[in-house]
Motif scaffolding. Structure first.
Motif, short mmCIF file in Angstrom:
data_model
loop_
_atom_site.label_atom_id
_atom_site.label_comp_id
_atom_site.label_asym_id
_atom_site.label_seq_id
_atom_site.Cartn_x
_atom_site.Cartn_y
_atom_site.Cartn_z
N VAL A 137 48.91 41.15 30.09
CA VAL A 137 50.09 40.39 30.49
C VAL A 137 49.73 38.91 30.34
CG1 VAL A 137 51.68 39.85 32.36
CG2 VAL A 137 50.74 42.15 32.18
N ASP A 138 50.57 38.17 29.61
CA ASP A 138 50.38 36.73 29.47
C ASP A 138 51.14 36.01 30.57
OD1 ASP A 138 48.87 37.17 27.21
OD2 ASP A 138 50.51 36.79 25.82
N TYR A 139 50.59 34.88 31.00
CA TYR A 139 51.21 34.09 32.07
C TYR A 139 50.82 32.63 31.87
CZ TYR A 139 46.57 34.18 34.05
OH TYR A 139 45.22 34.03 34.22
N PRO A 140 51.61 31.70 32.43
CA PRO A 140 51.30 30.28 32.26
C PRO A 140 49.95 29.92 32.88
CG PRO A 140 53.51 30.58 33.15
CD PRO A 140 52.85 31.92 33.17
N ALA A 141 49.18 29.15 32.16
CA ALA A 141 47.88 28.70 32.67
C ALA A 141 48.10 27.85 33.93
CB ALA A 141 47.15 27.89 31.61
N PRO B 165 45.64 35.15 39.12
CA PRO B 165 46.36 36.25 38.48
C PRO B 165 45.82 37.63 38.86
CG PRO B 165 44.90 35.19 36.92
CD PRO B 165 44.90 34.34 38.16
N GLU B 166 44.52 37.71 39.18
CA GLU B 166 43.92 39.00 39.49
C GLU B 166 44.51 39.62 40.75
OE1 GLU B 166 42.17 36.20 38.95
OE2 GLU B 166 40.52 36.59 37.57
N ASN B 167 45.19 38.81 41.56
CA ASN B 167 45.80 39.32 42.79
C ASN B 167 47.31 39.11 42.83
OD1 ASN B 167 43.45 40.31 44.23
ND2 ASN B 167 42.80 38.17 44.26
N ASP B 168 47.92 38.79 41.69
CA ASP B 168 49.36 38.57 41.62
C ASP B 168 50.07 39.91 41.46
OD1 ASP B 168 51.97 38.26 40.44
OD2 ASP B 168 51.46 36.17 40.03
N PRO B 169 50.83 40.35 42.47
CA PRO B 169 51.47 41.67 42.42
C PRO B 169 52.36 41.86 41.20
CG PRO B 169 51.72 40.71 44.61
CD PRO B 169 51.13 39.65 43.73
N SER B 170 53.07 40.82 40.79
CA SER B 170 53.96 40.94 39.63
C SER B 170 53.17 41.23 38.35
CB SER B 170 54.76 39.65 39.48
OG SER B 170 55.50 39.67 38.29
N LEU B 171 52.08 40.48 38.14
CA LEU B 171 51.26 40.70 36.95
C LEU B 171 50.58 42.06 37.00
CD1 LEU B 171 49.60 37.18 36.53
CD2 LEU B 171 51.54 38.13 35.27
N LYS C 280 39.76 41.25 32.92
CA LYS C 280 39.39 39.84 32.85
C LYS C 280 40.58 38.98 32.49
CE LYS C 280 37.76 40.32 28.10
NZ LYS C 280 36.57 40.34 27.27
N VAL C 281 40.39 37.69 32.69
CA VAL C 281 41.34 36.67 32.29
C VAL C 281 40.74 35.94 31.10
CG1 VAL C 281 42.47 34.52 32.97
CG2 VAL C 281 42.24 36.38 34.63
N LEU D 282 45.87 38.22 31.30
CA LEU D 282 45.20 39.15 32.20
C LEU D 282 45.10 40.46 31.44
CD1 LEU D 282 44.03 39.70 35.02
CD2 LEU D 282 46.35 40.32 35.76
N LYS D 283 43.88 40.91 31.21
CA LYS D 283 43.64 42.01 30.28
C LYS D 283 42.85 43.12 30.96
CE LYS D 283 41.05 42.14 26.06
NZ LYS D 283 40.59 41.36 24.92
N LEU D 284 43.30 44.35 30.76
CA LEU D 284 42.64 45.53 31.30
C LEU D 284 42.33 46.49 30.16
CD1 LEU D 284 43.52 47.48 34.45
CD2 LEU D 284 43.45 48.71 32.31
N THR D 285 41.11 46.97 30.10
CA THR D 285 40.72 47.97 29.12
C THR D 285 40.31 49.23 29.88
OG1 THR D 285 39.98 46.27 27.58
CG2 THR D 285 39.17 48.50 27.19
#
Length: 130
Positions: free
Chosen positions: A95-99, A104-110, A52-53, A69-72
């Motif tokens: 991973v934190d990223y600018p709002a 973000p769920e599809n951002d390859p870098s994140l 989730k974000v 962006l958090k994964l458990t």
């Protein structure tokens, strides 16, 4: 190892790439050699339980300045020659990223950073205790 998803999860491409990534990353992180399933000393099963974000930092006016962006994942480690060491641990990586920076769920870098963080946690918090 294998990767499963329980409930909502990351994009299918992330789930399909993760087992290969973990098979390459985890052994090299702690000095083990990769082996086929029958010869492995340790088998790891990763079940993604949450993805989730959420806001990570609040700016003025209760707006998010940073999102997370958090994964458990629930990690089961089975030690072939030492079953007394078998364990299950829940790991959360993020991973934190600018709002306001898109999807973000599809951002390859994140997503790559999440994979790397998960790999390091599996290597050091689950397997390296062996």
């Amino acid at each position: 190892g294998e990767v499963n998803v329980s409930g909502g999860g990351p994009p299918p491409s992330f789930v399909s790439e993760l087992p290969v990534y973990l098979q390459q990353c985890v052994p090299s992180s702690i000095g083990l050699k990769r082996a086929n399933h029958e010869n492995a000393d340790v088998t790891v099963i990763c079940t993604i339980t949450d993805f989730k974000v959420e806001p990570a930092a609040i700016a003025s006016g209760d707006r998010a300045a940073l999102n997370r962006l958090k994964l458990t994942a629930s990690i089961d480690a089975y030690f072939k020659n030492h079953p007394e060491l078998n364990k299950n641990k829940e790991l959360t990586v993020f991973v934190d990223y600018p709002a306001g920076s898109g999807n973000p769920e599809n951002d390859p870098s994140l997503l790559n950073k999440l994979k790397k963080n998960l790999c390091e946690d599996i290597a050091w918090k689950v397997i390296n205790e062996w």
